[in-house]
Design an enzyme around this catalytic site. Structure first.
Site, mmCIF file in Angstrom:
data_model
loop_
_atom_site.group_PDB
_atom_site.id
_atom_site.type_symbol
_atom_site.label_atom_id
_atom_site.label_comp_id
_atom_site.label_asym_id
_atom_site.label_seq_id
_atom_site.Cartn_x
_atom_site.Cartn_y
_atom_site.Cartn_z
ATOM 1 N N SER A 88 0.852 -1.195 0.000
ATOM 2 C CA SER A 88 0.000 0.000 0.000
ATOM 3 C C SER A 88 0.885 1.242 0.000
ATOM 4 O O SER A 88 1.595 1.489 -0.969
ATOM 5 C CB SER A 88 -0.948 -0.027 1.211
ATOM 6 O OG SER A 88 -1.836 1.057 1.191
ATOM 7 N N THR A 89 0.876 2.022 1.077
ATOM 8 C CA THR A 89 1.649 3.265 1.140
ATOM 9 C C THR A 89 3.131 3.005 0.880
ATOM 10 O O THR A 89 3.747 2.169 1.532
ATOM 11 C CB THR A 89 1.487 3.909 2.529
ATOM 12 O OG1 THR A 89 0.109 3.959 2.859
ATOM 13 C CG2 THR A 89 2.082 5.304 2.550
ATOM 14 N N MET A 145 -0.027 1.077 5.038
ATOM 15 C CA MET A 145 -0.781 1.481 6.213
ATOM 16 C C MET A 145 -1.868 0.460 6.491
ATOM 17 O O MET A 145 -2.449 -0.118 5.589
ATOM 18 C CB MET A 145 -1.404 2.853 5.947
ATOM 19 C CG MET A 145 -2.159 3.464 7.092
ATOM 20 S SD MET A 145 -2.643 5.162 6.681
ATOM 21 C CE MET A 145 -3.768 4.898 5.320
ATOM 22 N N ASP A 159 -4.206 -4.844 6.253
ATOM 23 C CA ASP A 159 -4.698 -5.703 5.184
ATOM 24 C C ASP A 159 -3.635 -6.744 4.826
ATOM 25 O O ASP A 159 -2.461 -6.424 4.688
ATOM 26 C CB ASP A 159 -5.039 -4.854 3.956
ATOM 27 C CG ASP A 159 -5.698 -5.660 2.850
ATOM 28 O OD1 ASP A 159 -6.428 -6.625 3.178
ATOM 29 O OD2 ASP A 159 -5.496 -5.328 1.674
ATOM 30 N N HIS A 189 -2.925 -0.989 -3.127
ATOM 31 C CA HIS A 189 -4.084 -0.145 -2.856
ATOM 32 C C HIS A 189 -3.989 1.144 -3.672
ATOM 33 O O HIS A 189 -3.207 2.033 -3.347
ATOM 34 C CB HIS A 189 -4.165 0.200 -1.361
ATOM 35 C CG HIS A 189 -4.361 -0.992 -0.493
ATOM 36 N ND1 HIS A 189 -3.968 -1.016 0.834
ATOM 37 C CD2 HIS A 189 -4.918 -2.206 -0.732
ATOM 38 C CE1 HIS A 189 -4.275 -2.187 1.359
ATOM 39 N NE2 HIS A 189 -4.847 -2.928 0.433
#
Length: 386
Positions: A190-191, A313, A316, A217
């Site tokens: 993600s991030t 972040m 997940d 994401h």
């Protein structure tokens, strides 16, 4: 950052309306402080020494010096504070934002569009921006600690994103032996993901023998552009996921934004699994969600699943990693030092699911070692039978 001190935010945007909106959103939270504003990148760079911001909100398209050039100069001068890009939801905006993420931006937010009034725009922007500022500036108590303890320190207009309950931690960062033979590589990120993927994926050889499936994401427009960008940098074929595509070695599939991606076993013996896309409910406030992908990988490949959880972040992928481990598969996680945000890999590590926790640059060699070992063992087995 010093404990108890407000986080200082520098807002850089050529639009007076957007500067005002961002100022209102930031000022509504007592833990944050607007350090200053600037209408272009050159003005922002000249003010950094005086303003000493902890984080910068940086517009993508500006006169004099745009966001991408500002970011590059910022990093060239040695400034390491987090930078969140503020992007328009257009193809050009998405493309430049991806370039910025690969060049050292920490994350991005989409500028609000279509809201009925200023208050609605503020709520939409705060919903996206708040958790990212919190994760990048340590207001989540070191990322994973906040996930475990449920800190309520985040106040004001920024909502605290609910988290999947964290399983009580076992020994952190303990290296565990991996005995399984991988048949598929599944990645959650993600991030900080675009930059991390640009390190990991090009390191995989052109004859890499596993199919690769990835949940990053991102919105829909971004994932297609990300696949195109990685395609130009990798020795393997990189595509945005498409319904019904066979999952074979030599290809990397990136989940389409706003669609969950699963692997389905073929009804015909000897045929590869296929990709299935759906718009089922969000999981962990995400679609695509890594947990959805990992569950399907565990069901189809069982002990042949190899999951890698990169910077990001939230948590997940953690529950999916539990299913992979329960079915005999293996899990690797990126370490804290090289992660932009140690949320997703931290959750997996804290739950005792990661058999190895490694720096980003060490993950590709470890993956290749596991795959090469499997091939060597298979060859030795064939020779012993003969």
């Amino acid at each position: 950052m010093t404990a108890g001190r407000q986080t200082r935010i520098l807002i850089v945007d050529d639009s007076a309306v957007m500067r005002s909106l961002l100022r209102s959103v930031v000022s509504s939270d007592p833990s944050l402080e607007v350090a200053g504003t600037a209408a272009d990148g050159a003005s922002a760079l000249s003010s950094i020494a005086l303003l000493r911001p902890d984080l910068i909100l940086l517009d993508v398209e500006m006169p004099v010096m745009d966001g991408l050039d500002t970011l590059r100069e910022l990093r060239r001068r040695g400034h390491r504070m987090p930078v969140i890009m503020c992007s328009s939801v257009t193809q050009r905006g998405a493309k430049v934002t991806l370039e910025a993420l690969a060049c050292g931006a920490s994350d991005y937010v989409a500028k609000p569009t279509g809201q009925a009034n200023r208050e609605a725009a503020m709520r939409a922007l705060a919903q996206d921006l708040g958790p990212k500022i919190r994760a990048l500036t340590g207001h989540d108590m070191g990322h994973i600690q906040a996930l475990q303890q449920g800190s309520s320190a985040w106040q004001g207009v920024f909502p605290r994103r609910p988290q999947t309950p964290i399983i009580p931690p076992t020994a952190l960062s303990r290296t565990q032996a991996i005995s399984s033979i991988p048949s598929v590589l599944a990645i959650a990120v993600s991030t900080g993901g675009p930059a991390a993927l640009e390190v990991l994926l090009p390191a995989l050889p052109g004859d890499f023998s596993l199919p690769v499936v990835i949940v990053q994401h991102m919105p829909e427009m971004f994932t297609k552009l990300l696949a195109e960008r990685l395609e130009s940098r990798c020795r393997l074929r990189v595509r945005e996921a498409a319904e019904g595509e066979p999952v074979r070695a030599g290809s990397i599939w990136i989940a389409r934004g706003n669609w969950h991606m699963e692997l389905l076993a073929s009804a015909h013996p000897g045929s590869p699994p296929t990709l299935h896309l759906s718009q089922g409910p969000l999981e962990n406030h995400c679609r695509p969600a890594a947990d959805v992908l990992f569950r399907s990988v565990a069901a189809v490949y069982r002990a042949g699943a190899l999951a890698v959880v990169l910077t990001g972040m939230g948590s997940d992928g953690m529950l999916g990693c539990r299913m992979i481990r329960e079915n005999g598969g293996a899990v690797l996680a990126q370490d804290r030092a090289t992660s932009t945000v140690w949320g997703m890999p931290g959750a997996v590590t804290s739950a005792g699911l990661a058999q190895k926790v490694l720096p980003l640059n060490d993950l590709a060699p470890e993956i290749f070692r596991l795959v090469s070992r499997a091939h060597s063992e298979a060859r030795e087995l064939r020779e012993s039978v003969v």
